[in-house]
Each structure stands twice: as structure tokens, then as C-alpha cells.
Design a protein around this motif. Structure first.
Motif, PDB file in Angstrom:
ATOM      1  N   ASN A   1      10.095  -4.398  -7.277  1.00 19.41           N
ATOM      2  CA  ASN A   1       9.680  -5.078  -6.089  1.00 19.41           C
ATOM      3  C   ASN A   1      10.502  -5.366  -4.865  1.00 19.41           C
ATOM      4  OD1 ASN A   1       6.885  -4.797  -7.377  1.00 19.41           O
ATOM      5  ND2 ASN A   1       6.831  -6.792  -7.896  1.00 19.41           N
TER       6      ASN A   1
ATOM      7  N   GLY B   1       1.632   0.608  -4.805  1.00 17.84           N
ATOM      8  CA  GLY B   1       1.507  -0.072  -5.677  1.00 17.84           C
ATOM      9  C   GLY B   1       0.282  -0.532  -6.229  1.00 17.84           C
ATOM     10  N   THR B   2       0.208  -1.114  -7.574  1.00 19.15           N
ATOM     11  CA  THR B   2      -1.186  -1.498  -8.097  1.00 19.15           C
ATOM     12  C   THR B   2      -1.673  -2.939  -8.301  1.00 19.15           C
ATOM     13  OG1 THR B   2       0.050  -1.530 -10.211  1.00 19.15           O
ATOM     14  CG2 THR B   2      -0.723   0.427  -9.585  1.00 19.15           C
ATOM     15  N   GLY B   3      -0.642  -3.675  -7.905  1.00 18.49           N
ATOM     16  CA  GLY B   3      -0.751  -5.153  -7.785  1.00 18.49           C
ATOM     17  C   GLY B   3      -1.064  -5.586  -9.462  1.00 18.49           C
TER      18      GLY B   3
ATOM     19  N   LYS C   1      11.552  -2.613  -3.283  1.00 13.21           N
ATOM     20  CA  LYS C   1      10.367  -1.818  -2.811  1.00 13.21           C
ATOM     21  C   LYS C   1      10.051  -2.391  -1.391  1.00 13.21           C
ATOM     22  CE  LYS C   1       6.629  -1.713  -5.055  1.00 13.21           C
ATOM     23  NZ  LYS C   1       5.550  -1.524  -6.280  1.00 13.21           N
ATOM     24  N   TYR C   2      10.120  -3.787  -1.470  1.00 11.60           N
ATOM     25  CA  TYR C   2       9.305  -4.539  -0.304  1.00 11.60           C
ATOM     26  C   TYR C   2      10.445  -5.122   0.491  1.00 11.60           C
ATOM     27  CZ  TYR C   2       5.393  -4.302  -2.911  1.00 11.60           C
ATOM     28  OH  TYR C   2       4.071  -3.874  -3.504  1.00 11.60           O
TER      29      TYR C   2
ATOM     30  N   GLY D   1       1.844  -5.356 -11.731  1.00 13.15           N
ATOM     31  CA  GLY D   1       3.082  -5.414 -12.318  1.00 13.15           C
ATOM     32  C   GLY D   1       3.464  -6.860 -12.430  1.00 13.15           C
ATOM     33  N   LEU D   2       3.127  -8.029 -11.766  1.00 14.38           N
ATOM     34  CA  LEU D   2       3.558  -9.355 -11.937  1.00 14.38           C
ATOM     35  C   LEU D   2       2.411  -9.818 -12.992  1.00 14.38           C
ATOM     36  CD1 LEU D   2       4.229 -10.500  -8.485  1.00 14.38           C
ATOM     37  CD2 LEU D   2       5.942 -10.302 -10.078  1.00 14.38           C
TER      38      LEU D   2
ATOM     39  N   LEU E   1      -0.526 -14.470  -6.678  1.00 18.01           N
ATOM     40  CA  LEU E   1       0.561 -13.557  -6.895  1.00 18.01           C
ATOM     41  C   LEU E   1       0.410 -12.720  -8.369  1.00 18.01           C
ATOM     42  CD1 LEU E   1       4.025 -14.104  -5.313  1.00 18.01           C
ATOM     43  CD2 LEU E   1       2.219 -12.088  -4.728  1.00 18.01           C
TER      44      LEU E   1
ATOM     45  N   SER F   1       2.001  -6.154   2.177  1.00 17.87           N
ATOM     46  CA  SER F   1       2.334  -4.860   1.675  1.00 17.87           C
ATOM     47  C   SER F   1       1.354  -3.773   1.841  1.00 17.87           C
ATOM     48  CB  SER F   1       2.530  -5.328   0.069  1.00 17.87           C
ATOM     49  OG  SER F   1       1.613  -6.031  -0.491  1.00 17.87           O
TER      50      SER F   1
ATOM     51  N   ASP G   1      15.605 -11.501  -2.989  1.00 17.42           N
ATOM     52  CA  ASP G   1      16.038 -10.443  -1.883  1.00 17.42           C
ATOM     53  C   ASP G   1      15.929 -11.062  -0.726  1.00 17.42           C
ATOM     54  OD1 ASP G   1      13.227 -10.357  -0.706  1.00 17.42           O
ATOM     55  OD2 ASP G   1      12.541  -9.817  -2.780  1.00 17.42           O
TER      56      ASP G   1
ATOM     57  N   TYR H   1      -3.633  -7.980  -7.445  1.00 18.83           N
ATOM     58  CA  TYR H   1      -3.494  -8.598  -6.166  1.00 18.83           C
ATOM     59  C   TYR H   1      -2.332  -8.011  -5.604  1.00 18.83           C
ATOM     60  CZ  TYR H   1      -2.565 -12.051  -2.705  1.00 18.83           C
ATOM     61  OH  TYR H   1      -2.450 -12.643  -1.247  1.00 18.83           O
ATOM     62  N   ARG H   2      -2.535  -7.705  -4.256  1.00 18.41           N
ATOM     63  CA  ARG H   2      -1.480  -7.198  -3.508  1.00 18.41           C
ATOM     64  C   ARG H   2      -1.610  -7.868  -2.106  1.00 18.41           C
ATOM     65  NH1 ARG H   2      -0.481  -1.801  -2.181  1.00 18.41           N
ATOM     66  NH2 ARG H   2       1.698  -2.316  -2.653  1.00 18.41           N
ATOM     67  N   ALA H   3      -0.363  -8.384  -1.732  1.00 21.01           N
ATOM     68  CA  ALA H   3      -0.125  -9.245  -0.532  1.00 21.01           C
ATOM     69  C   ALA H   3      -0.682  -8.300   0.755  1.00 21.01           C
ATOM     70  CB  ALA H   3       0.880  -9.824  -0.221  1.00 21.01           C
TER      71      ALA H   3
ATOM     72  N   ASN I   1      10.409  -4.491 -13.047  1.00 17.12           N
ATOM     73  CA  ASN I   1       9.280  -4.959 -12.033  1.00 17.12           C
ATOM     74  C   ASN I   1       9.799  -5.695 -11.212  1.00 17.12           C
ATOM     75  OD1 ASN I   1       6.502  -4.885 -11.033  1.00 17.12           O
ATOM     76  ND2 ASN I   1       6.337  -6.848 -12.196  1.00 17.12           N
TER      77      ASN I   1
HETATM   78  P1  ADP Z   1       2.656  -3.833  -6.919  1.00 14.74           P
HETATM   79  O1  ADP Z   1       4.046  -4.156  -6.462  1.00 14.74           O
HETATM   80  O2  ADP Z   1       2.436  -2.540  -7.912  1.00 14.74           O
HETATM   81  O3  ADP Z   1       1.748  -3.892  -5.824  1.00 14.74           O
HETATM   82  P2  ADP Z   1       3.098  -6.219  -8.158  1.00 14.74           P
HETATM   83  O4  ADP Z   1       2.034  -7.122  -9.261  1.00 14.74           O
HETATM   84  O5  ADP Z   1       4.175  -5.900  -8.763  1.00 14.74           O
HETATM   85  O6  ADP Z   1       2.125  -5.202  -7.801  1.00 14.74           O
HETATM   86  O7  ADP Z   1       3.137  -7.108  -6.867  1.00 14.74           O
HETATM   87  C1  ADP Z   1       2.053  -7.701  -6.544  1.00 14.74           C
HETATM   88  C2  ADP Z   1       2.253  -7.804  -4.888  1.00 14.74           C
HETATM   89  O8  ADP Z   1       3.030  -8.863  -4.733  1.00 14.74           O
HETATM   90  C3  ADP Z   1       2.720  -6.730  -4.134  1.00 14.74           C
HETATM   91  O9  ADP Z   1       1.804  -5.605  -3.789  1.00 14.74           O
HETATM   92  C4  ADP Z   1       3.309  -7.302  -3.050  1.00 14.74           C
HETATM   93  O10 ADP Z   1       2.541  -7.396  -1.971  1.00 14.74           O
HETATM   94  C5  ADP Z   1       3.926  -8.756  -3.505  1.00 14.74           C
HETATM   95  N1  ADP Z   1       5.453  -8.484  -3.891  1.00 14.74           N
HETATM   96  C6  ADP Z   1       5.794  -8.451  -4.970  1.00 14.74           C
HETATM   97  N2  ADP Z   1       7.200  -8.594  -5.011  1.00 14.74           N
HETATM   98  C7  ADP Z   1       7.338  -8.854  -3.860  1.00 14.74           C
HETATM   99  C8  ADP Z   1       8.745  -9.087  -2.924  1.00 14.74           C
HETATM  100  N3  ADP Z   1       9.909  -9.225  -3.685  1.00 14.74           N
HETATM  101  N4  ADP Z   1       8.612  -8.979  -1.559  1.00 14.74           N
HETATM  102  C9  ADP Z   1       7.662  -9.090  -1.128  1.00 14.74           C
HETATM  103  N5  ADP Z   1       6.325  -8.951  -1.531  1.00 14.74           N
HETATM  104  C10 ADP Z   1       6.347  -8.781  -2.883  1.00 14.74           C
END
Ligand code: ADP
Length: 744
Positions: free
Chosen positions: A619, A678-680, A622-623, A682-683, A661, A671, A648, A666-668, A615
Motif C-alpha cells: 500500500n 485495489g480491492t479494499g 502503491k499510494y 487488504g487492511l 479504513l 485512491s 510513507d 473500503y477504499r478512500a 499489504n
Molecule cells: P486496497 O489497497 O486493495 O484498495 P486496502 O484495504 O489495502 O485495499 O486499502 C484500503 C484503502 O486504504 C485503499 O484503497 C487506500 O485508499 C487506502 N490506503 C491504504 N494504505 C494507504 C497508504 N499508505 N497511503 C494512502 N492511502 C492508503
């Protein structure tokens, strides 16, 4: 009136003391007067007798040498004005020479029969003093006779002072007698003029009780013998004590007899008792007048006071009683212009003040009652449970929803200890809220078992300072059982749905993979692309389904990890390798740094930790835009912790967004805008897994150069973990180190 009693008693005591003093003084004075008066009389008689004896010696020696004798008697007559008559008698009683006041008496008589001559013959050389008789002028007359005694002394007739008076041995020694008759008016004058106090006097009696002299001449004439008078009887009996007697005139007197030495007479001094106490009697009269006047005055004053004081006081006490019974309108009216009126005014004002106060209190009471009613209706109408406790932790007040939690009604539980009735639990442990330290406490995730069921609750405790009221703590209980049940239903649904989706998805994926094997030969490029899209979509769907299942497990407290000795360095390296192809496709660079060549072990669940690492690295890739760089570091720190960092150089996450987070879904913002998928979840799942491993997960503060996510795990410790793991080896590791929620 009563106040006069002491005055009366004191007066009586004073009078008694004064009377005793006066009596004693009168007695002393009387004894002195009696003694002085007697001494005067004695001296008077002694003087006369001595002169007569002196003359008698002359005649004894001279044997009636007439010219000389006559001359001497003439001188005596002249010298003593009391002398009425003097005569010289021979042995036979015949007058040899006689003088009266005027001259020599020529006609001499025979006096042998006279009392004086006879007495001298019998008195063996002693003087004779007659009783007192009174001449025709009423003057007291006394006769004194002395004997002419034979003397043997050879005498120098020119100096008779050397000669003796002669001694009586036989009647023959009496040669004759010198008889003198005295007018003793002056003596009587001095005796009878004696004043004793007021109304007291002296009188003289002889040894037979005959009255010799008395200031009252009439009495003297009428009472010649008074031997039965007490004082006279006492004197005749040889006593001379002072006593309270009845006098010769029948008066109550104090009398003192005093015997004379020259005669057998006595001077009796007496003073009427009334005159002794005359002074004190006037004092008694005065005192009686004063006491009587005081009594009258006090009666008058008490009557005046009664009308002026008692009346108003009665009015005051009546008013006070009315005031006490709640009649505040009664007015006490006192006309006088004094303190009582002031008091009455104060009472009246007090009545008005109390009336105001009572009204005030009544209205406050009413509003208090209204407030209380409102409050209690609010308390009973709120759906949350409210419990008020006293400082002993006993229930003072409780509303129906709170009582309902333990299937009771408020009246059943009032006065009982809250902790006895409510067996709160938190995370499987018995729980007691803070009830002593003032403050506001919030407790969540509490459970109240009810037989086989559970109530899920949040609790707010407000502890008030114990001194301020009877209620020291107010507990508000919010029953979230329904919400929780809804959550569980939702999770059940998600879990079932996800589960049910997994089977057809597996079938779909199976067929897609079969299709994929033959695709290159049979499908057009267009369909080949579509097939790839279907495969990617099905993979994403599987990943979503897995995540939903994980979430359901986490939420229900059913997420389990199988802990075993795990080579974390190897696991991380493998995952980094798996991602490197994808990274390369995106022209991204992924690096793995590990400090040693050796292996780093942790107690952990390989599949669960793979999910976490996947995860974080996923991430980061991905980001981060293409051409970006991802560094995966594995470190061991001083606390024997292993730290895995995924850094990163992507867009990073602003500080304001970081707090949420690791929460679900939760998704920022960024993103979402960037359109990344994404689903918000993973973390959130990663955090739950790491916490099940007793580790920590987080993000380093924003440095403006991308993001650095990390997690830490305890380093594998053979001493600690071998033991732990060997016990559980059969079941393949420790299952479920703890569950977040009881399963009921
Ligand atoms: P997902 O990635 O499926 O949306 P996560 O719980 O893994 O869900 O991540 C939550 C949110 O945190 C993401 O939607 C993203 O906005 C932000 N995020 C996570 N990892 C990073 C990263 N390495 N750089 C920037 N934003 C991140």
C-alpha cells in the motif's frame, strides 16, 4: 326523653338525701324543744315549791304566830300573781290561816279530807303536786302542798335563814301543811304555745296517761286518758326516744316524750311527718313539674327536630345511596336554610363532579384501551420479538415472534422466568442481559440455540426504573438468522467460486510461465508486452481470489493461523528486500530499520504475517508517488511488544476517513480518483490476522506528511509460549486460537 332519666335519678337521690337530712334536723330540733319545754315546766314548779318550802319553815318555827304568819302569806299572795289561794293547815287538817286573791278568809274550814292534806301526810316530807283541774273560767288550776316539818333548831326568829327545814322521821314530824292553789294559765300558755316546725306542738300527760294539757282545748275535754298513744306508752314505760308514730289525733308524726323531774308528768313534743317534709315536698313538686315540663319539651323538640332534621337526613342518606349506586343525576332538595341544605348542595355538587370525573375516566379508559389495543396489535404485528419483564425477571408480556424463537406461543410462556426459557449465548458463552440497572443496552451477535439449529440475534434492552411500573425491562430481539444465512450462502458462493477459479487460473499461469520462458526468442516485442500484461493480470487475479477466500474464512470464523516461534525481524527484512526491486523501478526508496543486530521473535504464523506486512508495504508503495520514500521500522516497546511501522511520505489519509479504513471493501475517495488498483480488502484481512495473533493494528494520527501504519505483536516469551507451543508441536502449532463464530 332518655336524657331526662339521669335528671330523674339525681332528683330521687337528692330528695332521699334531703329527706334524711330534714328528718334528722327535725329529730334534733324536737329533742331540744322537748328538753327545753320540760325544763321550763320543771323550773316553774320548782320555783313555786321552793317558795312554799321556804314559807313552811317559817310556820314550823313560829308555830302559827298569827300576825306574822298572816302578814307573810299576804305578801306571798301579792308577790305571786299565779296564786289563787293559800292556806295553812294544822296537824289535824284544819285551816289556821287562809287567803284568797282578794283577802284573808275569815271562815276557816277543816281540810283534813282534802287530797292535799292527805297527800302531805303520806309523802313523808315531800311536796304534793295535784293534777290539773279547770275552774269555771276554764283556767288550769294546780295545787301544791308542802309539809310543815318539826324542827329542833333553837331559832333566832329574826334570822330564819339560818334555821333548817326540819327532817321527816315519823308522821309525827308533820306539823301541818301549806297548801297553795295556782292558776297556771301562763305556764300552760308557754307550754302550749310551743311551735314545732309547721303544725307541730307540745302537750303534757301525767304518769297514768291522763292528758294534763293540750293546745286543742276541745281535744283536752274529750280525751282525758290517752295512755294507748304510742309516745305516752313509751313514756309510761320509762323511755323517751324519738320515733315515728301515730299521734293522739291519729296523724303520722315524729314524737319525743320528755319526763319532768318535779312531777310524774311528761312533755310530749310532736310534729307531723308531712310538715317535716313540707319543704322537700314543694321541691319534689317543683322537680316533678320541671321534669314533666322537660319531658314534654323534649318530646315537642324531638318531634320538631324529627321533622326538621330526620327528614332531611333521610333524604341525604337516600341521595348518598343513589350516588353510591352510580345515579349521579339525583338531586337532593332540602328547603331549610341551614347546614343541612349546605350539605345537600355539597352532595349535589359532588354528584356532578363525580359524574364529570367518571365521564373523564371513561373517556380516558377508552382512549387507554384504544392505545393498548393499538400497542398490542403493533407489538404482535411487528416482526421483531418483544418481551416485557417484571422486576423478578418474569415474562409479563411477550409477542408471538419472541415466543416463536423458542417454538412456543405467548400464553405458554407468560409468567415464567425469561432466563429459564431463553438460553442466550454470546461468543460461545452463556449470556444474560442487564435487567436491573436502568438504561438502554444494545447487544449484537447473540445466538439462541434451538435444538440443532441456531437463531442469530441482535438485542435491545430497555431497563426502566423498577418503582415506575410493573414492567421493569423491555427486550426487543431482532432475528438476523436469515441475514446471517444469506451472508453464509454468499460467503460459501464466494469461497466455492474462488476455489473453482483457482484451478483454471493455476493452469493459465502455468502456461503463461512456459510461454514466458520461450517468449524472448519467439515473440515479437508487441506480443511480449501482451504476455507480460497477461502474467500481471493473472497474478492480480490470483491475489484477488486469495483475498476473497480469506474474507470468506474470516466471515465464517474459519480463518486459522498456525502459530510458531517466528523470527519477525528476518521476515520483515526479507519482505522489504522483495519489494525493493519494484520500488526502485518506481524510483522509490524503501528503508528497513531494526534497533538491534540480533533477531526478534514473536509467536506467529509466518504466511499470515507475511500477508499483513506485504499489504502494508505494498500500500505504502502503491499510494506514494514515484520518488517517494517508505520507512519500515521494527521496534520493541516497554510492554514487551514488537511494533512494526510502515511510514510513507505519500498523500496520507484524512482523519475523517480513517474510521472505516479497516472495514471490508473500503477504499478512500482519493485512491479511487487516483485510479490505483485495489480491492479494499487488504487492511480488513490484515486486521483479522493481527487480532488472531492477539495484536493490534492501526494508523497513527494524520501529521500531514504521509501515513504511518503499524501493528504490534506480543514479544516471544519462552516461559509462556514454549509450553504452549510444545504441547501443540505435533499439529504444527496452535490452530485457531478462537473462532469468531460458532459453526452450528
Ligand atoms: P486496497 O489497497 O486493495 O484498495 P486496502 O484495504 O489495502 O485495499 O486499502 C484500503 C484503502 O486504504 C485503499 O484503497 C487506500 O485508499 C487506502 N490506503 C491504504 N494504505 C494507504 C497508504 N499508505 N497511503 C494512502 N492511502 C492508503
Amino acid at each position: 326523653m332518655l336524657s331526662l332519666v339521669p335528671l330523674f335519678v339525681v332528683t330521687i337521690l337528692l330528695v332521699r338525701a334531703a329527706r334524711a337530712q330534714l328528718l334528722q334536723a327535725a329529730i334534733t330540733k324536737q329533742q331540744i324543744i322537748a328538753s327545753d319545754t320540760a325544763a321550763n315546766v320543771d323550773k316553774y314548779l320548782a320555783d313555786k315549791i321552793n317558795i312554799l318550802f321556804f314559807q313552811s319553815r317559817d310556820y314550823s318555827l313560829r308555830k302559827f304566830i298569827e300576825p306574822d304568819t298572816s302578814q307573810n302569806l299576804a305578801i306571798l299572795m301579792k308577790q305571786d300573781s299565779n296564786l289563787e289561794e293559800v292556806s295553812l293547815l294544822d296537824q289535824q287538817g284544819k285551816q289556821k290561816i287562809a287567803f284568797n286573791k282578794n283577802s284573808l278568809i275569815n271562815t276557816l274550814t277543816d281540810q283534813s279530807g282534802s287530797d292535799a292534806f292527805k297527800a302531805v301526810s303520806y309523802l313523808a316530807g315531800k311536796e304534793f303536786i295535784s293534777s290539773v283541774s279547770y275552774n269555771n273560767k276554764g283556767d288550769p288550776i294546780l295545787t301544791i302542798a308542802v309539809p310543815l316539818l318539826r324542827t329542833n333548831t333553837v331559832v333566832n326568829l329574826n334570822d330564819l335563814s339560818q334555821a333548817d327545814l326540819g327532817t321527816y322521821k315519823t308522821p309525827d314530824d308533820i306539823q301541818g301543811a301549806l297548801v297553795a292553789t295556782y292558776n297556771i294559765s301562763d305556764l300552760w300558755q308557754s307550754v302550749l304555745s310551743t311551735k314545732v316546725g309547721h303544725g307541730g306542738y307540745a302537750y303534757v300527760v301525767d304518769g297514768l296517761g291522763n292528758l294534763v294539757a293540750h293546745p286543742d282545748n276541745k281535744f283536752l275535754v274529750s280525751h282525758q286518758k290517752i295512755a294507748n298513744v304510742k309516745a305516752v306508752t313509751e313514756f309510761i314505760n320509762g323511755k323517751d326516744t324519738t320515733q315515728n308514730t301515730v299521734s293522739e289525733t291519729g296523724q303520722n308524726v315524729i314524737s319525743t316524750p320528755h319526763k319532768l323531774t318535779r312531777t310524774n308528768w311528761a312533755v310530749i313534743v310532736e310534729e307531723p311527718v308531712s310538715s317535716i317534709y313540707a319543704g322537700i315536698n314543694s321541691f319534689i313538686k317543683l322537680a316533678a313539674v320541671i321534669i314533666f315540663s322537660a319531658a314534654i319539651l323534649s318530646i315537642i323538640l324531638s318531634l320538631v327536630f324529627r321533622s326538621q332534621l330526620v327528614g332531611p337526613i333521610k333524604q341525604l342518606s337516600f341521595g348518598a345511596r343513589l350516588l353510591g349506586s352510580g345515579n349521579f343525576d339525583h338531586k337532593i332538595s332540602i328547603k331549610s336554610n341551614d347546614e343541612l341544605r349546605e350539605l345537600a348542595d355539597t352532595f349535589n355538587n359532588m354528584g356532578l363532579d363525580i359524574k364529570r370525573l367518571v365521564r373523564n375516566l371513561e373517556s380516558k379508559n377508552l382512549s387507554l384501551y384504544t392505545e393498548q389495543t393499538k400497542l398490542s396489535s403493533i407489538i404482535s404485528s411487528v416482526s421483531d420479538g418483544i418481551i416485557a419483564l417484571n422486576k423478578k425477571g418474569e415474562i409479563v408480556s411477550i409477542n408471538p415472534p419472541a415466543a416463536q424463537l423458542i417454538k412456543k406461543v405467548p400464553t405458554q410462556v407468560q409468567g415464567q422466568k425469561m432466563t429459564d426459557l431463553f438460553p442466550w449465548e454470546h461468543e460461545g458463552q452463556h449470556f444474560e442481559p442487564e435487567l436491573n440497572k436502568p438504561g438502554l443496552y444494545h447487544y449484537s451477535d447473540l445466538i439462541l440455540p434451538r435444538g440443532n439449529e441456531f437463531s442469530y440475534l441482535d438485542m435491545m434492552v430497555s431497563v426502566i426504573h423498577p418503582k415506575q411500573s410493573e414492567v421493569t425491562a423491555i427486550i426487543t430481539v431482532h432475528d438476523i438468522t436469515k441475514l446471517r444465512e444469506l451472508d453464509f450462502m454468499k460467503l460459501d458462493f464466494v469461497a466455492i467460486a474462488a476455489h473453482e477459479l483457482r484451478t483454471p487460473l493455476t493452469v493459465i499461469q502455468g502456461y503463461l510461465s512456459l510461454l514466458n520462458e520461450d517468449a524472448l526468442k519467439q515473440l515479437s516485442i508487441y506480443n511480449l508486452e501482451n504476455l507480460q500484461k497477461a502474467i500481471t493480470g493473472s497474478n492480480q487475479l490470483r491475489s484477488l481470489i486469495n483475498k476473497l477466500l480469506s474474507i470468506a474464512r474470516i466471515e465464517r470464523g474459519e480463518l486459522e493461523v498456525n502459530i510458531a516461534k517466528l523470527d519477525l525481524s528476518r521476515l520483515v527484512k526479507d519482505i522489504v528486500d522483495q519489494h525493493s526491486t519494484a520500488a526502485a523501478q518506481k524510483e522509490q526508496h524503501i528503508f528497513y530499520h531494526v534497533p538491534t543486530d540480533g533477531h526478534i521473535y514473536v509467536p506467529g504464523d509466518s504466511a499470515a504475517l507475511s500477508e499483513v506486512i506485504n499489504n502494508l508495504i505494498g500500500n505504502a508503495l502503491k499510494y506514494t508517488d514515484s520518488g517517494g520514500k517508505v520507512d519500515v521500522n521494527l521496534l520493541v516497546n516497554k510492554n514487551n511488544e514488537v511494533r512494526v511501522e510502515v511510514a510513507d511520505n505519500g498523500p496520507g489519509i484524512p482523519s475523517s476517513l480513517r474510521a472505516r479504513l479497516f472495514t471490508k471493501f473500503y477504499r478512500a475517495q482519493r485512491s479511487l480518483i487516483a485510479g490505483s488498483r485495489g480491492t479494499g480488502l487488504g487492511l480488513y484481512i490484515s486486521k483479522s490476522i493481527i487480532e488472531l495473533h492477539h495484536g493490534k493494528i492501526g494508523i497513527e494520527p494524520d501529521s500531514g506528511k504521509g501515513s504511518v501504519f503499524y501493528f504490534t505483536l506480543p514479544l516471544y516469551d519462552p516461559v509462556k509460549h514454549d509450553m504452549l507451543l510444545s504441547n501443540k508441536k505435533e499439529s504444527g502449532g496452535i490452530r485457531g486460537w478462537f473462532k469468531k463464530r460458532p459453526t452450528g
